[in-house]
Motif scaffolding. Sequence first.
Motif, PDB file in Angstrom:
ATOM      1  N   LEU A   1      35.766  20.310  51.088  1.00 42.69           N
ATOM      2  CA  LEU A   1      34.847  21.263  50.468  1.00 42.69           C
ATOM      3  C   LEU A   1      35.057  21.273  48.957  1.00 42.69           C
ATOM      4  CD1 LEU A   1      32.741  23.512  50.961  1.00 42.69           C
ATOM      5  CD2 LEU A   1      34.636  25.118  51.112  1.00 42.69           C
ATOM      6  N   ALA A   2      33.976  21.053  48.214  1.00 40.68           N
ATOM      7  CA  ALA A   2      34.064  21.002  46.761  1.00 40.68           C
ATOM      8  C   ALA A   2      34.308  22.391  46.177  1.00 40.68           C
ATOM      9  CB  ALA A   2      32.779  20.415  46.183  1.00 40.68           C
ATOM     10  N   VAL A   3      35.124  22.450  45.119  1.00 42.69           N
ATOM     11  CA  VAL A   3      35.380  23.716  44.437  1.00 42.69           C
ATOM     12  C   VAL A   3      34.122  24.141  43.680  1.00 42.69           C
ATOM     13  CG1 VAL A   3      36.752  24.860  42.662  1.00 42.69           C
ATOM     14  CG2 VAL A   3      37.837  23.266  44.247  1.00 42.69           C
ATOM     15  N   ASP A   4      33.735  25.405  43.833  1.00 34.69           N
ATOM     16  CA  ASP A   4      32.493  25.926  43.253  1.00 34.69           C
ATOM     17  C   ASP A   4      32.805  27.211  42.492  1.00 34.69           C
ATOM     18  OD1 ASP A   4      30.010  26.900  42.634  1.00 34.69           O
ATOM     19  OD2 ASP A   4      29.172  26.666  44.638  1.00 34.69           O
ATOM     20  N   PRO A   5      32.618  27.223  41.161  1.00 35.52           N
ATOM     21  CA  PRO A   5      32.955  28.417  40.376  1.00 35.52           C
ATOM     22  C   PRO A   5      31.830  29.448  40.319  1.00 35.52           C
ATOM     23  CG  PRO A   5      32.282  26.641  38.909  1.00 35.52           C
ATOM     24  CD  PRO A   5      32.215  26.092  40.303  1.00 35.52           C
ATOM     25  N   ASP A   6      30.861  29.355  41.210  1.00 38.53           N
ATOM     26  CA  ASP A   6      29.710  30.263  41.189  1.00 38.53           C
ATOM     27  C   ASP A   6      30.152  31.738  41.161  1.00 38.53           C
ATOM     28  OD1 ASP A   6      27.634  31.964  42.981  1.00 38.53           O
ATOM     29  OD2 ASP A   6      26.580  30.402  41.866  1.00 38.53           O
ATOM     30  N   GLU A   7      29.556  32.533  40.264  1.00 45.43           N
ATOM     31  CA  GLU A   7      29.938  33.922  40.091  1.00 45.43           C
ATOM     32  C   GLU A   7      29.686  34.757  41.343  1.00 45.43           C
ATOM     33  OE1 GLU A   7      31.185  37.563  38.523  1.00 45.43           O
ATOM     34  OE2 GLU A   7      31.598  35.495  37.964  1.00 45.43           O
ATOM     35  N   ARG A   8      28.585  34.491  42.036  1.00 47.59           N
ATOM     36  CA  ARG A   8      28.293  35.246  43.261  1.00 47.59           C
ATOM     37  C   ARG A   8      29.341  34.967  44.333  1.00 47.59           C
ATOM     38  NH1 ARG A   8      22.582  33.031  44.572  1.00 47.59           N
ATOM     39  NH2 ARG A   8      23.661  31.203  43.756  1.00 47.59           N
ATOM     40  N   LEU A   9      29.775  33.724  44.395  1.00 53.90           N
ATOM     41  CA  LEU A   9      30.815  33.358  45.354  1.00 53.90           C
ATOM     42  C   LEU A   9      32.118  34.080  45.026  1.00 53.90           C
ATOM     43  CD1 LEU A   9      31.279  31.422  47.776  1.00 53.90           C
ATOM     44  CD2 LEU A   9      32.155  29.771  46.132  1.00 53.90           C
ATOM     45  N   ARG A  10      32.443  34.146  43.750  1.00 54.43           N
ATOM     46  CA  ARG A  10      33.660  34.841  43.328  1.00 54.43           C
ATOM     47  C   ARG A  10      33.592  36.322  43.687  1.00 54.43           C
ATOM     48  NH1 ARG A  10      35.517  38.004  39.474  1.00 54.43           N
ATOM     49  NH2 ARG A  10      33.431  38.179  38.562  1.00 54.43           N
ATOM     50  N   ARG A  11      32.450  36.941  43.450  1.00 50.36           N
ATOM     51  CA  ARG A  11      32.293  38.359  43.775  1.00 50.36           C
ATOM     52  C   ARG A  11      32.388  38.590  45.274  1.00 50.36           C
ATOM     53  NH1 ARG A  11      26.769  39.807  41.652  1.00 50.36           N
ATOM     54  NH2 ARG A  11      27.266  41.855  42.546  1.00 50.36           N
ATOM     55  N   GLN A  12      31.759  37.727  46.058  1.00 55.59           N
ATOM     56  CA  GLN A  12      31.895  37.825  47.517  1.00 55.59           C
ATOM     57  C   GLN A  12      33.355  37.761  47.923  1.00 55.59           C
ATOM     58  OE1 GLN A  12      29.661  34.666  49.341  1.00 55.59           O
ATOM     59  NE2 GLN A  12      27.758  35.847  49.448  1.00 55.59           N
ATOM     60  N   ALA A  13      34.063  36.772  47.396  1.00 51.88           N
ATOM     61  CA  ALA A  13      35.454  36.547  47.792  1.00 51.88           C
ATOM     62  C   ALA A  13      36.322  37.745  47.458  1.00 51.88           C
ATOM     63  CB  ALA A  13      35.992  35.291  47.115  1.00 51.88           C
ATOM     64  N   TYR A  14      36.166  38.314  46.289  1.00 51.01           N
ATOM     65  CA  TYR A  14      37.023  39.426  45.884  1.00 51.01           C
ATOM     66  C   TYR A  14      36.731  40.696  46.679  1.00 51.01           C
ATOM     67  CZ  TYR A  14      38.761  36.574  42.046  1.00 51.01           C
ATOM     68  OH  TYR A  14      39.372  35.577  41.312  1.00 51.01           O
ATOM     69  N   TRP A  15      35.471  40.932  46.989  1.00 53.67           N
ATOM     70  CA  TRP A  15      35.154  42.073  47.849  1.00 53.67           C
ATOM     71  C   TRP A  15      35.717  41.875  49.252  1.00 53.67           C
ATOM     72  CZ3 TRP A  15      33.642  46.863  46.979  1.00 53.67           C
ATOM     73  CH2 TRP A  15      33.021  47.171  45.773  1.00 53.67           C
ATOM     74  N   LEU A  16      35.650  40.641  49.759  1.00 57.18           N
ATOM     75  CA  LEU A  16      36.196  40.357  51.089  1.00 57.18           C
ATOM     76  C   LEU A  16      37.717  40.483  51.111  1.00 57.18           C
ATOM     77  CD1 LEU A  16      33.919  37.300  51.949  1.00 57.18           C
ATOM     78  CD2 LEU A  16      33.857  39.546  53.070  1.00 57.18           C
ATOM     79  N   ILE A  17      38.370  40.054  50.030  1.00 54.78           N
ATOM     80  CA  ILE A  17      39.818  40.254  49.925  1.00 54.78           C
ATOM     81  C   ILE A  17      40.130  41.747  49.967  1.00 54.78           C
ATOM     82  CG2 ILE A  17      41.809  40.073  48.376  1.00 54.78           C
ATOM     83  CD1 ILE A  17      40.689  37.374  47.441  1.00 54.78           C
ATOM     84  N   GLY A  18      39.301  42.542  49.291  1.00 58.63           N
ATOM     85  CA  GLY A  18      39.480  43.993  49.321  1.00 58.63           C
ATOM     86  C   GLY A  18      39.414  44.542  50.736  1.00 58.63           C
ATOM     87  N   LEU A  19      38.460  44.053  51.529  1.00 57.54           N
ATOM     88  CA  LEU A  19      38.361  44.481  52.929  1.00 57.54           C
ATOM     89  C   LEU A  19      39.598  44.046  53.712  1.00 57.54           C
ATOM     90  CD1 LEU A  19      34.616  43.629  53.693  1.00 57.54           C
ATOM     91  CD2 LEU A  19      35.604  45.894  53.294  1.00 57.54           C
ATOM     92  N   ALA A  20      40.078  42.823  53.438  1.00 54.49           N
ATOM     93  CA  ALA A  20      41.263  42.315  54.131  1.00 54.49           C
ATOM     94  C   ALA A  20      42.512  43.119  53.780  1.00 54.49           C
ATOM     95  CB  ALA A  20      41.471  40.839  53.789  1.00 54.49           C
ATOM     96  N   LEU A  21      42.541  43.717  52.601  1.00 53.90           N
ATOM     97  CA  LEU A  21      43.658  44.574  52.215  1.00 53.90           C
ATOM     98  C   LEU A  21      43.477  45.998  52.737  1.00 53.90           C
ATOM     99  CD1 LEU A  21      44.128  43.404  48.512  1.00 53.90           C
ATOM    100  CD2 LEU A  21      45.600  42.859  50.465  1.00 53.90           C
ATOM    101  N   LEU A  22      42.241  46.426  52.871  1.00 60.39           N
ATOM    102  CA  LEU A  22      41.963  47.769  53.371  1.00 60.39           C
ATOM    103  C   LEU A  22      42.278  47.898  54.856  1.00 60.39           C
ATOM    104  CD1 LEU A  22      40.728  50.617  53.019  1.00 60.39           C
ATOM    105  CD2 LEU A  22      38.478  49.578  53.477  1.00 60.39           C
ATOM    106  N   PHE A  23      42.019  46.845  55.618  1.00 63.66           N
ATOM    107  CA  PHE A  23      42.190  46.950  57.067  1.00 63.66           C
ATOM    108  C   PHE A  23      43.629  47.226  57.494  1.00 63.66           C
ATOM    109  CE2 PHE A  23      42.784  44.877  61.274  1.00 63.66           C
ATOM    110  CZ  PHE A  23      42.153  45.873  62.012  1.00 63.66           C
TER     111      PHE A  23
END
Length: 281
Positions: free
Chosen positions: A66-88
Amino acid sequence: MRTKALTAAGIVLLAGAPILLLVMGRTDLATSADAEAGAVPLAGVVIPYLVGLALIALIPPRLPVLAVDPDERLRRQAYWLIGLALLFPLAGVLTGESLVYPVAKVLILLVGAWVVLRRIRRPSPARAHRERIPKLWHWLGPALVILVWGYLFFYSPLAEWDVSGYEDWDRVELAVVAFYTFLTASVLEEIFYRVILQTRLEALWGRWPGIVATALLFVLMHVHRYADGPFLDITLVILTSNGALGLFAGYLWSKYRNVWAILLVHAAINGLTLIPVLIGG
């Protein structure tokens, strides 16, 4: 450089846990939080996963990454999902073994992830990656890996599964609990941690940083097990058993993008040994 350093530290942590258990003389692991589940040999957990990881690397020798993609929307998705993974995990500590726990799990890992992906729209990087993987290896690769891993984990001389504690359960009740576990653990956890979260972390940071980070977040999800015993013991156990599963399922998903393969692995761990109890006399 920081990502590489953190990935290396994560690998040392995950690899060092079983070594430290061995040094401490802990040759058996309680891989499940269920009181009825017996301990299994440390070698019966570690060796199948190590062989499985090696086979994923070798079968076949080359597939697109999988190619590395610096897309801003992808970064925002990832950080919000990390937040959920820490909240659980926090929700797990607060709710304990109450009926609120599964509700919190669905709300955070399913509904929460759905909201993030709806509000920050960006196609999954796994879709295009999957199209580049030859169809034959999309199925044959994980099938060969799982067959060998499954034999070593469940049926080889390394495996010593004691499920006698479940024999007093009513079969209907046990079947219902097993199906509930399949939906909330095997399906929900793999979809959130591997398919949704890890895919985006891989696209941002690269394959192994994404796999290792997700595996550690998956380990963190099991903090509710600290009620079972001493802090150090439980930490090493979940790093070994859940961390190994995180690495194995993560690499399997990263290499072949076959969701059925990772669901099968997780479902087998949670329920395969219960089948003789369900159908036995």
